[in-house]
Motif scaffolding. Sequence first.
Motif, PDB file in Angstrom:
ATOM      1  N   ASP A 376      64.156  17.630  -1.469  1.00  0.00           N
ATOM      2  CA  ASP A 376      63.134  16.845  -0.593  1.00  0.00           C
ATOM      3  C   ASP A 376      62.333  16.084  -1.803  1.00  0.00           C
ATOM      4  O   ASP A 376      62.419  16.236  -2.873  1.00  0.00           O
ATOM      5  N   CYS A 457      53.523  20.206  -2.124  1.00  0.00           N
ATOM      6  CA  CYS A 457      54.431  20.146  -0.922  1.00  0.00           C
ATOM      7  C   CYS A 457      53.487  19.169   0.287  1.00  0.00           C
ATOM      8  O   CYS A 457      52.432  19.149   0.077  1.00  0.00           O
ATOM      9  N   GLN A 462      57.288  22.555   4.950  1.00  0.00           N
ATOM     10  CA  GLN A 462      58.066  22.126   3.639  1.00  0.00           C
ATOM     11  C   GLN A 462      57.534  23.311   2.601  1.00  0.00           C
ATOM     12  O   GLN A 462      58.206  23.948   1.722  1.00  0.00           O
TER      13      GLN A 462
END
Length: 679
Positions: A376, A457, A462
């Motif tokens: 990510d 985040c 997430q």
Amino acid sequence: MVSSTEYGAHTWELLLTVDHQYEGVENEFKLPVTGDLHVGGLMLRLVEQIKRAQDWSDYAFWWEQKNCWLLKTQWTLDKYGVQADAKLIFTTQHKMLRLRLPNMKTVRLKVSFSSMVFRAVSDICKMLNIRRSEELSLLKQSEGTLKKKKKKDKNSKEPATEDILNLCNSPVSSGLPANSGLYSKTMTPIYDPVSGSPASSTITWFSDGSLNEQNCSILALSHPTCSPEVLAEMYQPRTLADKAKLNAGWLDSSRSLMEQGVLEEDQLLLRFKYYTFFDLNPKYDAVRINQIYEQARWAIMLEEIDCTEEEMLIFAALQAQYHVSKLSLSSETQDSTCESEVDEVEAALSNLEVTLEGGSKSNILEDITDIPKLADNLKLVRPKKLALKAIKTYWFVFRDTSISYFKNKESAQGEPIEKLNLKGCEVVPDVNVAAKKFGIKLLIPVADGMNEVYLRCDNEDQYARWMAACVLASKGRTMADSSYQPEVQKILSFLQMKNWTMCSQAASEPENVDMKPECFVSPRYTKKFKSKQLTARILEAHQNVSQMSLVEAKLRFIQAWQSLPEFGLSYYIVRFKGSKKDDVLGVSYNRLIRIDMATGDPITTWRFSNMKQWNVNWEIRQVAIEFDQNVSIAFTCLSADCKIIHEYIGGYIFLSTRSKDHNETLDEELFHKLTGGQE
């Protein structure tokens, strides 16, 4: 035949004092004895001299000068080292003791003053119907924690005696072995999983003992909170040094109460010492769950553990929900065996259970061929000494127990900018749901201390995935571990409780709600907010928990407590070998943390899973521990006896060996082998 002259040469007089309640009956006796007389024979002679017909089976000799019991009746006086100057007291082994439980209720009961504390606590827990007695122990309040109370109470009277729950007629209290049926899983009374009270069909199992329905309700149900005035009079730790005082008085589990200076009618605290709550089950553990909840609640209220304003409001909302649910249950007739409600509690319980390091791994299946990974865009925050924090977005890849980050997604095939190994690191949440801030603070061990890294985040999902991965990696586990998904769900559940909005009219008119908000938060927040403001904010937070049952509210409270960064840490002031200043040592279920006393920042973490051996040099009272990779530490404890820390380490290792597959009998010998030490 032996002549009287020869007999006199081998005998000597021994002074024996009998601890009895008979008026006008002599209590001191001088008996002629020989060194080869065994203790059982001495008891027989003494009872013949007393000439009182009664049951003397609970009596034994206490040697005052040597501070020990003479329990081995087959041993001779010579073997014990008893000589003419010895003063032996013939006294009962079971005596009255007052115990203050985590819910601040005091019970009065008969306890063995001659058994090791570990065994005595086991007997006490059987009487109170608390399973897993190995998680609890007895604590003597240190003088430092009583000073404030004594000052305030100088002119006030002693608390009323009716506040004390008298359990002195129970089987354990009478010095008889407890009925194992009360404690076994099949015979333990079934509790209503919604209200927490014993089911009416099983309450008769208590009828032979003193734990009747009323007493059981006192132990299994939470009662109205105390007023802010009472709260203000209680000891509240302000610093790490103050918190260290709370853990200084744990009794030695390998010695008896009498050997540790505890007297009849003294008051001790019964507390959960080890924060590894194994196999919690609402059907059998109503008392245990309630006492854990109460210990957590008081730790929050007295600020023994730090939490944010947002977290404090969640704790307040869960307390409020508990009392609202209890009121509604008492005013309405409800079917306590409703299957859907039982399922809700079971679901909450499965969220609450934490897989402990070193526990049973028979259900943990790990596919080594395909270990999951996370990838990510996250923000990396690095604190700089002479500048503001530098925040930059990178492409992060989480694989195995390490995090690597790259300039962007396209460059992820090459060498990373940096690779961080999280095994043994500290993971601290940095979250404010209202402000949409989802941060993870990583303290990674390096040669000269801890390397600080912050990850930011974008959203809750997430954050939950990355936070769960970090927590597992710190314990040396990967995302293939079966506990990964439950950990993600637990984090999401906690965030959901924090994410409240004023979508209900309930929060719009706080004056219509009968609530004393000061009873649900610590004094710091009652000073910060006005009563109406506090009520409104608690009601806001209450929207997300308003449908919970009594037991579920308690389980969620415990779960939220377990999510706090400081959960399970017991503090001690120590001096490390080679250091010129004092530090604080935090002892947890899976690690030791060296903390800077001035700033409160962690310096180094050592995990039990990397520990090779530990021992104590009893002459200089120094604890020495060896870890993998030739790492070794040594320290002396300044705020308590080093035996307490030694027992903590051994105790946590002992608890990690428990398994649901085994029966509930404890390997007491193994416990003492790991915790006893040899002075």
